[in-house]
Every structure is written in C-alpha cells, then in structure tokens.
Design a protein around this motif. Sequence first.
Motif, mmCIF file in Angstrom:
data_model
loop_
_atom_site.group_PDB
_atom_site.id
_atom_site.type_symbol
_atom_site.label_atom_id
_atom_site.label_comp_id
_atom_site.label_asym_id
_atom_site.label_seq_id
_atom_site.Cartn_x
_atom_site.Cartn_y
_atom_site.Cartn_z
ATOM 1 N N GLY A 52 -63.714 -26.038 36.681
ATOM 2 C CA GLY A 52 -64.677 -27.233 36.560
ATOM 3 C C GLY A 52 -63.923 -28.329 37.634
ATOM 4 O O GLY A 52 -64.581 -29.101 38.442
ATOM 5 N N VAL A 61 -70.212 -31.632 33.900
ATOM 6 C CA VAL A 61 -71.464 -31.001 34.342
ATOM 7 C C VAL A 61 -70.936 -29.496 34.542
ATOM 8 O O VAL A 61 -71.786 -28.571 34.164
ATOM 9 N N ASN A 62 -70.026 -29.280 35.174
ATOM 10 C CA ASN A 62 -69.532 -27.963 35.627
ATOM 11 C C ASN A 62 -69.120 -27.320 34.465
ATOM 12 O O ASN A 62 -69.547 -25.879 34.252
ATOM 13 N N SER A 64 -70.426 -27.632 31.297
ATOM 14 C CA SER A 64 -71.551 -27.320 30.641
ATOM 15 C C SER A 64 -72.265 -26.437 31.268
ATOM 16 O O SER A 64 -72.833 -25.268 30.571
ATOM 17 N N THR A 65 -72.181 -26.027 32.743
ATOM 18 C CA THR A 65 -72.865 -24.942 33.407
ATOM 19 C C THR A 65 -72.047 -23.577 32.962
ATOM 20 O O THR A 65 -72.857 -22.795 32.687
ATOM 21 N N TYR A 69 -73.841 -20.711 30.986
ATOM 22 C CA TYR A 69 -73.913 -19.133 31.670
ATOM 23 C C TYR A 69 -73.261 -18.066 30.523
ATOM 24 O O TYR A 69 -73.920 -17.310 30.411
ATOM 25 N N GLY A 77 -76.955 -21.418 32.032
ATOM 26 C CA GLY A 77 -76.479 -22.530 32.805
ATOM 27 C C GLY A 77 -77.240 -23.519 33.327
ATOM 28 O O GLY A 77 -76.787 -24.510 33.404
ATOM 29 N N THR A 81 -76.877 -27.255 32.140
ATOM 30 C CA THR A 81 -76.605 -28.116 33.273
ATOM 31 C C THR A 81 -77.773 -29.420 33.220
ATOM 32 O O THR A 81 -77.457 -30.676 33.221
ATOM 33 N N VAL A 85 -77.455 -33.652 32.654
ATOM 34 C CA VAL A 85 -77.665 -34.516 33.622
ATOM 35 C C VAL A 85 -78.893 -35.323 33.334
ATOM 36 O O VAL A 85 -79.056 -36.369 33.979
#
Length: 183
Positions: A52, A61-62, A64-65, A69, A77, A81, A85
Amino acid sequence: MKELLSLFWVFARMGAVTFGGGYAMLPIIQREVVEKRGWAAEEEIMDYYAIGQCTPGIIAVNTSTFIGYKRKGVLGGIAATLGFVFPSLVIITVIAAFLRNFSHIAFVSHAFNGIRACVCALILDAVLKLGKKSVVDLKCLAVCAAVLLLSMFTPVSPAILVVGAGVLGILLRQGMRRAGERV
C-alpha cells in the motif's frame, strides 16, 4: 452479497471514526481485521501495508482494497474501498461547507490541535507494532535504520526506499542461504 455488505460496513465504520490519515488508521485496521475478524494474518497485513505504501493513494485505502480483494475478489476490493472512503467523503464535504465559518473560533482551533496530537500517538502506535513484527534480526534493524535516515535526510522517494529495501532483503536472504549451503 452478505459478505460484500459486511466488508462495506466494517470498513465504513473504520473510515467514519478514524482521524488523521492513512497511517493513523493502520492500528484500527489491524485490530479489526486481524484480531476481531480473523480476515488476515498479522504478516499479511504487514505485506499489505508495504504494498500500500508503494502504490498510488492513501495507504489505509490501499490496504482495505487488498483485504477486500482477498476476501471476495474484485467486488470485495471495491466494497471495502467504497466503505472506507464513503464516510470521509461525507464528513469532508460537510466540514468544507462549514469550516470557513468556524475556523477562527479558538475552540475549533484547540480541537484540531488535540486531534493532531492524537494522530501522532496513533502513528507511533502503528510504527511500534509494525517494528516488533518486522525488525526480527540485526540485518532487518540495519535496513530499518538506513531507510529511516534516508527518508529523514534525503529527498529519496518512499516508493524507491521500499523497493530498495525489498531488493536488499532478497539479497540478504540469498546471502544467508549461500552461507548455510557452505556449512
């Protein structure tokens, strides 16, 4: 669908109550994803943090993605995300609409000072937790110290530092294997 909604709401709750940016959110993500839900192992979270950091965007955020995923593929993902946000977008929009009217009030200024102090403590907490798991020997400590000094005293990009530390880790590990093969 139930799992996607769960991902959305778990990350939305974290996004709604966590202040201070990506690094301040890392301990909350770790606690929620590793300790409470068992969605990822501690080592996986550390890998997600590292990746991330190298990818464009906010590290939380990265992360969490990546977690979304892992749980449910591309849709997971996206759900994680968006969950992360969405509260920030709503809160920032509301604050932006009214901040100009209240920013001169001492009470508001003092509140932001307190929030900044809290964020520093949360970031330090994340650093200490990551350090305990990541710095496992003297070679790791040397890499950590070198990256810290380079990041503090040079304009080298954090992405370059992360990639360089990864390459150095591979080289050190290969050197340890070769030394072990000779024995």
